[in-house]
Motif scaffolding. Sequence first.
Motif, mmCIF file in Angstrom:
data_model
loop_
_atom_site.group_PDB
_atom_site.id
_atom_site.type_symbol
_atom_site.label_atom_id
_atom_site.label_comp_id
_atom_site.label_asym_id
_atom_site.label_seq_id
_atom_site.Cartn_x
_atom_site.Cartn_y
_atom_site.Cartn_z
ATOM 1 N N ASN A 220 0.801 -1.217 0.000
ATOM 2 C CA ASN A 220 0.000 0.000 0.000
ATOM 3 C C ASN A 220 0.840 1.275 0.000
ATOM 4 N N VAL A 221 2.055 1.167 -0.540
ATOM 5 C CA VAL A 221 2.948 2.315 -0.691
ATOM 6 C C VAL A 221 3.380 2.380 -2.145
ATOM 7 N N ASP A 222 3.118 3.490 -2.803
ATOM 8 C CA ASP A 222 3.491 3.621 -4.204
ATOM 9 C C ASP A 222 5.004 3.519 -4.382
ATOM 10 N N ASN A 223 5.395 3.030 -5.539
ATOM 11 C CA ASN A 223 6.825 2.862 -5.824
ATOM 12 C C ASN A 223 7.611 4.154 -5.635
ATOM 13 N N VAL A 224 7.028 5.290 -6.034
ATOM 14 C CA VAL A 224 7.758 6.550 -5.949
ATOM 15 C C VAL A 224 8.062 6.924 -4.506
ATOM 16 N N ILE A 225 7.208 6.537 -3.581
ATOM 17 C CA ILE A 225 7.485 6.810 -2.173
ATOM 18 C C ILE A 225 8.662 5.967 -1.705
ATOM 19 N N GLU A 226 8.722 4.738 -2.174
ATOM 20 C CA GLU A 226 9.843 3.872 -1.802
ATOM 21 C C GLU A 226 11.131 4.337 -2.475
ATOM 22 N N PHE A 227 11.015 4.916 -3.655
ATOM 23 C CA PHE A 227 12.159 5.556 -4.294
ATOM 24 C C PHE A 227 12.678 6.686 -3.407
ATOM 25 N N ALA A 228 11.783 7.518 -2.917
ATOM 26 C CA ALA A 228 12.177 8.656 -2.092
ATOM 27 C C ALA A 228 12.782 8.234 -0.763
ATOM 28 N N LEU A 229 12.348 7.071 -0.250
ATOM 29 C CA LEU A 229 12.781 6.636 1.083
ATOM 30 C C LEU A 229 13.780 5.494 1.047
ATOM 31 N N ASP A 230 14.282 5.164 -0.169
ATOM 32 C CA ASP A 230 15.339 4.161 -0.316
ATOM 33 C C ASP A 230 14.889 2.780 0.166
ATOM 34 N N ILE A 231 13.750 2.326 -0.366
ATOM 35 C CA ILE A 231 13.183 1.029 -0.013
ATOM 36 C C ILE A 231 13.062 0.187 -1.273
ATOM 37 N N ASP A 232 13.434 -1.076 -1.201
ATOM 38 C CA ASP A 232 13.319 -1.984 -2.342
ATOM 39 C C ASP A 232 11.841 -2.187 -2.661
ATOM 40 N N PRO A 233 11.375 -1.799 -3.851
ATOM 41 C CA PRO A 233 9.948 -1.892 -4.168
ATOM 42 C C PRO A 233 9.485 -3.309 -4.478
ATOM 43 N N THR A 234 10.417 -4.241 -4.576
ATOM 44 C CA THR A 234 10.046 -5.622 -4.903
ATOM 45 C C THR A 234 9.988 -6.526 -3.684
ATOM 46 N N GLU A 235 10.459 -6.047 -2.536
ATOM 47 C CA GLU A 235 10.449 -6.858 -1.327
ATOM 48 C C GLU A 235 9.244 -6.499 -0.467
ATOM 49 N N ALA A 236 8.586 -7.518 0.049
ATOM 50 C CA ALA A 236 7.416 -7.297 0.894
ATOM 51 C C ALA A 236 7.837 -6.663 2.211
ATOM 52 N N THR A 237 7.133 -5.599 2.590
ATOM 53 C CA THR A 237 7.379 -4.941 3.869
ATOM 54 C C THR A 237 6.053 -4.748 4.583
ATOM 55 N N THR A 238 6.124 -4.640 5.889
ATOM 56 C CA THR A 238 4.900 -4.462 6.679
ATOM 57 C C THR A 238 5.078 -3.274 7.611
ATOM 58 N N GLY A 239 3.955 -2.746 8.052
ATOM 59 C CA GLY A 239 3.989 -1.637 8.991
ATOM 60 C C GLY A 239 4.150 -0.297 8.306
ATOM 61 N N PRO A 240 3.838 0.790 9.003
ATOM 62 C CA PRO A 240 3.944 2.130 8.414
ATOM 63 C C PRO A 240 5.402 2.521 8.192
ATOM 64 N N LEU A 241 5.664 3.291 7.142
ATOM 65 C CA LEU A 241 7.012 3.772 6.885
ATOM 66 C C LEU A 241 7.385 4.896 7.836
ATOM 67 N N PHE A 242 6.413 5.663 8.242
ATOM 68 C CA PHE A 242 6.633 6.741 9.195
ATOM 69 C C PHE A 242 5.303 7.090 9.825
ATOM 70 N N THR A 243 5.349 7.618 11.038
ATOM 71 C CA THR A 243 4.133 7.922 11.786
ATOM 72 C C THR A 243 4.209 9.336 12.348
ATOM 73 N N PRO A 244 3.238 10.188 12.055
ATOM 74 C CA PRO A 244 3.235 11.543 12.639
ATOM 75 C C PRO A 244 3.140 11.460 14.157
ATOM 76 N N GLY A 245 3.724 12.427 14.813
ATOM 77 C CA GLY A 245 3.696 12.450 16.267
ATOM 78 C C GLY A 245 4.049 13.823 16.797
ATOM 79 N N VAL A 246 4.292 13.901 18.088
ATOM 80 C CA VAL A 246 4.691 15.142 18.739
ATOM 81 C C VAL A 246 6.212 15.246 18.675
#
Length: 330
Positions: A220-246
């Motif tokens: 549920n993360v577009d390839n371009v977001i994984e490009f921006a965050l240096d994530i392999d778009p072909t490997e399955a990942t789980t959990g949020p990439l980042f979470t807003p907070g205080v």
Amino acid sequence: MKDLQKESEKTLLFQRKLLNSKVFTLLILGSLSLIFCKGLSARSLDWGGSVYAVNLQSDLATPLDSSYVFYLGYFADFTPTPSNVADWAENWETIDAVNYNTQYSVFNARHEVTNTDPIGEQGYIWGVRRTRDDMEWILITDPAWIWPSDGVLEQKVNWMVGSATEAIIGYINGTGYQMVTSPVSNTTPIPVISYDLWAKKFFADTDANAGAEDDANGNNVDNVIEFALDIDPTEATTGPLFTPGVVKSPSETALPENEQSDYLGVVIQPSIDADIQVNGWVSPDIHFAENVSAAVVESLPDGFILIRDSQPIGVGSKSKFLRLEFTENQ
């Protein structure tokens, strides 16, 4: 006849061309469309090294690893020297890029020459240890590496480490080795690459999941977001990439702790070489229709950035939503 048809089909090679600028936004996550067209190319430029070659880092013992990327390109009105390495990236234009293959101790790629290439420019191969720690480089060229023109009847061009005669930084074709890299400062900028070049490292040209707004690994993360965050778009990942907070602002660290404000924000670490701009927007509602304000973007150590509201929590609207925007540079 079938063999002749098959050979004819092999001569039709297509290169993806980007038509317009891309802006990708997400309400922690979503994106706009990317439009491509295909152009016919006719002349090949093969570049790389020899299979199973001895390619070492500066300690003369450690082989190159998977953190190395090699870039094919040129310098625009600039002559690189060991004394001006800090200025290389600013004057460099990447034409192609490929990862180092540790299984075969080699890097190699084929670039299809087009009429948009820098014809007549001096060509270079730039190898970079793509890391924020213990960075090492090698930059090689040869007087014969003058960028060729396209042409249906022109011969293929080969730019290989074995035929290079000049290493501006690093060493080549010595006794017992093909390449040896040299250390540079960890803060020295490296070449940036476009989404198209990044995608080539993971997808075939005909892959239906290679588009910027596709989700190749189904997370549920577009390839371009994984490009921006240096994530392999072909490997399955789980959990949020980042979470807003205080969060706290680095601009207020000189203040006493009880005077530092709390902000709605998110911390991310963009890719070290993605040619992309990260911005943010804050809205009192999830639709981002009215009263939208630009978020503040602040640098943090080790390549992290903070995207936060300009107003402290408790000031302004009671409800606030943060949207990140990824804009590919041109």
